[in-house]
Design a protein around this motif. Structure first.
Motif, PDB file in Angstrom:
ATOM      1  N   GLU A  82      24.564 -31.496  20.534  1.00  0.00           N
ATOM      2  CA  GLU A  82      25.110 -32.081  19.306  1.00  0.00           C
ATOM      3  C   GLU A  82      24.106 -32.980  18.564  1.00  0.00           C
ATOM      4  O   GLU A  82      24.517 -33.852  17.801  1.00  0.00           O
ATOM      5  CB  GLU A  82      26.376 -32.866  19.634  1.00  0.00           C
ATOM      6  CG  GLU A  82      27.513 -31.981  20.105  1.00  0.00           C
ATOM      7  CD  GLU A  82      28.844 -32.703  20.070  1.00  0.00           C
ATOM      8  OE1 GLU A  82      29.606 -32.468  19.133  1.00  0.00           O
ATOM      9  OE2 GLU A  82      29.088 -33.524  20.976  1.00  0.00           O
ATOM     10  N   HIS A  93      27.462 -41.196  18.615  1.00  0.00           N
ATOM     11  CA  HIS A  93      28.523 -40.203  18.799  1.00  0.00           C
ATOM     12  C   HIS A  93      29.097 -40.382  20.199  1.00  0.00           C
ATOM     13  O   HIS A  93      28.343 -40.485  21.168  1.00  0.00           O
ATOM     14  CB  HIS A  93      27.983 -38.778  18.651  1.00  0.00           C
ATOM     15  CG  HIS A  93      28.981 -37.751  19.077  1.00  0.00           C
ATOM     16  ND1 HIS A  93      30.193 -37.593  18.447  1.00  0.00           N
ATOM     17  CD2 HIS A  93      28.983 -36.852  20.106  1.00  0.00           C
ATOM     18  CE1 HIS A  93      30.881 -36.643  19.048  1.00  0.00           C
ATOM     19  NE2 HIS A  93      30.171 -36.181  20.069  1.00  0.00           N
ATOM     20  N   HIS A 115      32.875 -39.767  22.895  1.00  0.00           N
ATOM     21  CA  HIS A 115      34.196 -39.198  23.132  1.00  0.00           C
ATOM     22  C   HIS A 115      35.118 -40.307  23.646  1.00  0.00           C
ATOM     23  O   HIS A 115      35.991 -40.053  24.477  1.00  0.00           O
ATOM     24  CB  HIS A 115      34.110 -38.060  24.153  1.00  0.00           C
ATOM     25  CG  HIS A 115      33.121 -36.984  23.784  1.00  0.00           C
ATOM     26  ND1 HIS A 115      32.618 -36.080  24.694  1.00  0.00           N
ATOM     27  CD2 HIS A 115      32.551 -36.665  22.594  1.00  0.00           C
ATOM     28  CE1 HIS A 115      31.769 -35.251  24.076  1.00  0.00           C
ATOM     29  NE2 HIS A 115      31.704 -35.592  22.805  1.00  0.00           N
ATOM     30  N   LEU A 171      32.398 -28.581  19.294  1.00  0.00           N
ATOM     31  CA  LEU A 171      31.180 -29.385  19.281  1.00  0.00           C
ATOM     32  C   LEU A 171      30.362 -29.063  18.032  1.00  0.00           C
ATOM     33  O   LEU A 171      30.354 -27.930  17.553  1.00  0.00           O
ATOM     34  CB  LEU A 171      30.348 -29.107  20.536  1.00  0.00           C
ATOM     35  CG  LEU A 171      31.088 -29.285  21.863  1.00  0.00           C
ATOM     36  CD1 LEU A 171      30.154 -29.008  23.035  1.00  0.00           C
ATOM     37  CD2 LEU A 171      31.668 -30.693  21.977  1.00  0.00           C
ATOM     38  N   HIS A 201      38.101 -34.088  19.902  1.00  0.00           N
ATOM     39  CA  HIS A 201      36.725 -34.155  20.371  1.00  0.00           C
ATOM     40  C   HIS A 201      36.237 -35.590  20.552  1.00  0.00           C
ATOM     41  O   HIS A 201      35.926 -36.004  21.658  1.00  0.00           O
ATOM     42  CB  HIS A 201      35.860 -33.377  19.368  1.00  0.00           C
ATOM     43  CG  HIS A 201      34.386 -33.484  19.597  1.00  0.00           C
ATOM     44  ND1 HIS A 201      33.466 -33.049  18.683  1.00  0.00           N
ATOM     45  CD2 HIS A 201      33.667 -33.983  20.626  1.00  0.00           C
ATOM     46  CE1 HIS A 201      32.254 -33.260  19.138  1.00  0.00           C
ATOM     47  NE2 HIS A 201      32.350 -33.828  20.317  1.00  0.00           N
TER      48      HIS A 201
HETATM   49 ZN   LIG Z   1      30.719 -34.636  21.283  1.00  0.00          ZN
END
Ligand SMILES: [Zn+2]
Length: 244
Positions: free
Chosen positions: A76, A95, A97, A140, A165
């Motif tokens: 990613e 980024h 989760h 993703l 996500h």
């Molecule tokens: Zn991710």
């Protein structure tokens, strides 16, 4: 220490902080724009944030290609390059989760700042749904097209969720991006609790506009600087524990 070495150090510290504050687990990553070439950014190779060291940092072009490095990159990585291409003001991207925000990405209840410390999230925290444009995917962001579509959804904002996500936040510094990632999750947890008690009174747009510069323009020892020092110590780093 050169600018780039200093930023690599901060990137390692930030990775450890994000792991220690449970924003990242085995997944998630933070980048910073290259201090000399704005068309490049720095990001660790594909390794859990808790384990990142300076040697793991790779230099990337904004299209996600590595500069003379064949180690395995994060799938990613396109999140980072496309956001920096779309937003010249963005210096750092996180980024994750982190679990607190997930319910708000899969329901029709938006995250709205409700606590002074969370005013940095801004007026709007949009949700990006990969399925809207790309149909069934593994969710993703694995291409520049998906990254650019996400960047458009974020717009000029500070944070956006990805349906089913996770979430991504941006900052004008590593310290600001880390702060925003932590307090996005704090806000989400408090909002979920408060909504069970009754109608929630959120920050007004005017309050948010007053809070943002106070945090961002703070003197040393205030704002993002103070939280950074605190989280560095909590992560077991600092003067007595050199950066790995
Ligand atoms: Zn991710």
């Amino acid at each position: 220490m050169s600018d780039i070495e200093s930023l690599k150090n901060d990137l390692v510290i930030a990775s450890r902080i994000l792991a220690n504050e449970e924003i990242c687990d085995a997944f998630g990553h933070i980048s910073v724009r290259h201090p000399v070439d704005p068309d490049r950014f720095l990001l660790a190779r594909a390794v859990a944030p808790e384990l990142v060291t300076s040697d793991d940092i790779i230099e990337f072009n904004l299209d996600g290609t590595a500069v003379c490095d064949d180690r395995k990159p994060f799938l990613e990585r396109f999140i980072h390059g496309t956001l920096m291409a779309a937003r010249p003001d963005v210096q750092s991207v996180v980024h994750s989760h982190s679990r607190g925000v997930i319910p708000f990405g899969i329901t029709d209840t938006p995250i709205r700042p409700l606590l002074h410390s969370c005013g940095v999230l801004g007026h709007d925290v949009p949700v990006w749904d990969a399925g809207d444009v790309f149909g069934d995917t593994n969710l993703l962001i694995s291409s520049n097209d998906m990254g650019a579509d996400f960047a458009a959804r974020l717009g000029n904002g500070r944070a956006a969720l990805m349906r089913g996500h996770g979430s991504t936040v941006v900052g004008r510094s590593i310290q600001e991006a880390v702060y925003t990632a932590v307090y996005l999750d704090v806000n989400a947890q408090l909002q979920a609790e408060a909504m069970q008690l009754g109608k929630v009174k959120y920050l007004t747009d005017g309050e948010i506009d007053l809070i943002q510069p106070r945090l961002g323009d703070a003197k040393p020892g205030e704002g993002y600087d103070r939280t950074w020092q605190y989280w560095v110590r909590r992560a077991g780093l600092g003067p007595d524990a050199p950066v790995p």
